[in-house]
Design an enzyme around this catalytic site. Structure first.
Site, PDB file in Angstrom:
ATOM      1  N   GLY A   1      -7.043   8.500   8.241  1.00  0.00           N
ATOM      2  CA  GLY A   1      -7.206   8.750   9.670  1.00  0.00           C
ATOM      3  C   GLY A   1      -8.637   9.121  10.017  1.00  0.00           C
ATOM      4  O   GLY A   1      -9.514   9.196   9.155  1.00  0.00           O
TER       5      GLY A   1
ATOM      6  N   ASP B   1       0.843  -1.194   0.000  1.00  0.00           N
ATOM      7  CA  ASP B   1       0.000   0.000   0.000  1.00  0.00           C
ATOM      8  C   ASP B   1       0.885   1.255   0.000  1.00  0.00           C
ATOM      9  O   ASP B   1       1.847   1.330   0.767  1.00  0.00           O
ATOM     10  CB  ASP B   1      -0.841  -0.080   1.292  1.00  0.00           C
ATOM     11  CG  ASP B   1      -1.909   0.974   1.377  1.00  0.00           C
ATOM     12  OD1 ASP B   1      -2.489   1.319   0.337  1.00  0.00           O
ATOM     13  OD2 ASP B   1      -2.174   1.446   2.506  1.00  0.00           O
TER      14      ASP B   1
ATOM     15  N   THR C   1      -7.230   2.813   9.841  1.00  0.00           N
ATOM     16  CA  THR C   1      -7.384   3.403  11.177  1.00  0.00           C
ATOM     17  C   THR C   1      -8.431   2.685  12.033  1.00  0.00           C
ATOM     18  O   THR C   1      -8.209   2.457  13.223  1.00  0.00           O
ATOM     19  CB  THR C   1      -7.760   4.896  11.060  1.00  0.00           C
ATOM     20  OG1 THR C   1      -6.865   5.500  10.137  1.00  0.00           O
ATOM     21  CG2 THR C   1      -7.660   5.608  12.390  1.00  0.00           C
TER      22      THR C   1
ATOM     23  N   SER D   1     -11.781   4.784   6.687  1.00  0.00           N
ATOM     24  CA  SER D   1     -12.211   4.882   8.095  1.00  0.00           C
ATOM     25  C   SER D   1     -12.918   6.211   8.331  1.00  0.00           C
ATOM     26  O   SER D   1     -12.522   7.240   7.772  1.00  0.00           O
ATOM     27  CB  SER D   1     -11.003   4.787   9.031  1.00  0.00           C
ATOM     28  OG  SER D   1     -10.360   3.554   8.859  1.00  0.00           O
TER      29      SER D   1
ATOM     30  N   ASN E   1     -10.137   1.043   1.080  1.00  0.00           N
ATOM     31  CA  ASN E   1      -9.051   0.771   2.033  1.00  0.00           C
ATOM     32  C   ASN E   1      -9.417   1.203   3.444  1.00  0.00           C
ATOM     33  O   ASN E   1      -9.866   2.326   3.660  1.00  0.00           O
ATOM     34  CB  ASN E   1      -7.796   1.554   1.634  1.00  0.00           C
ATOM     35  CG  ASN E   1      -7.127   1.003   0.395  1.00  0.00           C
ATOM     36  OD1 ASN E   1      -7.707   0.207  -0.329  1.00  0.00           O
ATOM     37  ND2 ASN E   1      -5.912   1.447   0.146  1.00  0.00           N
TER      38      ASN E   1
ATOM     39  N   HIS F   1      -9.480   5.495  -0.937  1.00  0.00           N
ATOM     40  CA  HIS F   1      -8.596   5.428   0.239  1.00  0.00           C
ATOM     41  C   HIS F   1      -9.239   6.206   1.387  1.00  0.00           C
ATOM     42  O   HIS F   1     -10.187   6.963   1.195  1.00  0.00           O
ATOM     43  CB  HIS F   1      -7.230   6.027  -0.087  1.00  0.00           C
ATOM     44  CG  HIS F   1      -6.334   5.067  -0.807  1.00  0.00           C
ATOM     45  ND1 HIS F   1      -5.192   4.567  -0.259  1.00  0.00           N
ATOM     46  CD2 HIS F   1      -6.450   4.503  -2.030  1.00  0.00           C
ATOM     47  CE1 HIS F   1      -4.631   3.737  -1.119  1.00  0.00           C
ATOM     48  NE2 HIS F   1      -5.366   3.681  -2.203  1.00  0.00           N
ATOM     49  N   GLY F   2      -8.676   6.011   2.586  1.00  0.00           N
ATOM     50  CA  GLY F   2      -9.173   6.766   3.732  1.00  0.00           C
ATOM     51  C   GLY F   2     -10.593   6.370   4.083  1.00  0.00           C
ATOM     52  O   GLY F   2     -11.430   7.208   4.396  1.00  0.00           O
TER      53      GLY F   2
END
Ligand code: G3H
Ligand code: ZN
Length: 290
Positions: A182, A81, A238, A216, A235, A213-214
């Site tokens: 995050g 990643d 976190t 969470s 993805n 992406h990101g």
């Protein structure tokens, strides 16, 4: 032989679900993810960033994932990643990774394209699946005191995405549609810019598989809309890191005299499994997919 991961992405696109990429840096996190995948009989992508794989070991990650592939008979894929350097990408390719994400998104587009082309030369010989990225995704996979501000200027331009895809031939593409790495500690959700996702999809059609992406801290409704609009990989890092560290702290506090890892770790694995399971259910809308 057609690439197996590509076949799963095609299936996901056709049937309207998405494959989760779950990152790990410890065996317990990996066990939690595998247990969730087994429970739901789902394909999963197991991700390690450069930092995570340096901690775990590239060869160790390949070896242990191979054990789980054999034992579970599930379609499990190991992905590097946010690979940034060609040197590290070569190491992951040589170690036996199934997929590589070459992230040149912090570079000007021309340099990103050149870097991605070079990464492809390394990976194609080994039939490694390649993800590119256009539109740098801010943040780090942890609880953030202050979430990064995402403005219109941060989002992926559809023309840039098309240019990179056409010139490099990447299999999938990570795009910036408003998320960040995050979670905001103040509890503010990340929102997906649905309009920009639509524009990107219209421009790229089925030329490439689109990646978010990101994941969470992104509300369920946004995730569902994004899947409907063609996101076939999401993805998550976190949310798993939080589940792992919170459960570990709790377990050690509850058993202050315990020194045997196999006595204080099982609940930690279960906490990760629970989160991974919720995500897979959301991503697949409970379809049976293996
Ligand atoms: O590449 C990894 C992911 O984009 C993880 O993002 O930590 O916000 O879940 P996240
Ligand atoms: Zn990411």
């Amino acid at each position: 032989m057609p690439n197996k991961l590509k076949q799963y992405f095609q299936k996901a696109r056709k049937e309207g679900w998405t494959i989760g990429q779950f990152n790990f840096s410890t065996l317990e996190i990996l066990k939690g993810i595998i247990q969730a995948a087994e429970e739901l009989q789902s394909p999963v992508i197991l991700g390690t960033s450069e930092g995570e794989s340096k901690f775990f070991g590239l060869e160790e990650a390949v070896a242990i994932v191979n054990v789980y592939k054999r034992k579970t008979k599930l379609p499990l894929f190991l992905n590097l990643d946010h690979g940034k350097s060609l040197d590290y990408i070569k190491k992951a390719a040589d170690a036996g990774y199934d997929a590589i994400h070459i992230d040149g998104s912090s570079l000007p587009l021309r340099e990103n394209i050149e870097l991605t082309k070079k990464a492809i030369q390394i990976c194609r010989k080994k039939d490694i699946f390649i993800e590119g990225e256009v539109g740098f995704i801010k943040g780090v996979s942890r609880m953030l005191n202050e979430a990064p501000k995402i403005t219109e200027a941060d989002l992926t331009l559809p023309d840039d995405a098309l240019k990179l895809v056409k010139e490099t031939g990447v299999d999938s593409l990570a795009v910036n549609i408003g998320t960040f790495h995050g979670i905001d500690a103040s509890g503010q959700d990340t929102h997906i810019n649905i309009l920009r996702l639509k524009e990107i999809k219209e421009k790229l059609g089925d030329k490439v598989f689109l990646v978010l992406h990101g994941g969470s801290g992104t509300p369920k409704e946004d995730i569902i809309k994004a899947i409907k609009l063609g996101i076939v990989k999401i993805n998550i890092n976190t949310d798993l890191r939080l589940a792992y560290s919170n459960a570990l702290r709790k377990s050690l506090l509850e058993k202050p005299k315990e020194t045997t890892p196999y006595k204080y770790m099982p609940e930690v694995i279960i906490a990760v499994q629970k989160v991974a399971k919720e995500k897979i259910k959301l991503f697949t809308q409970a379809k049976r997919i293996c």
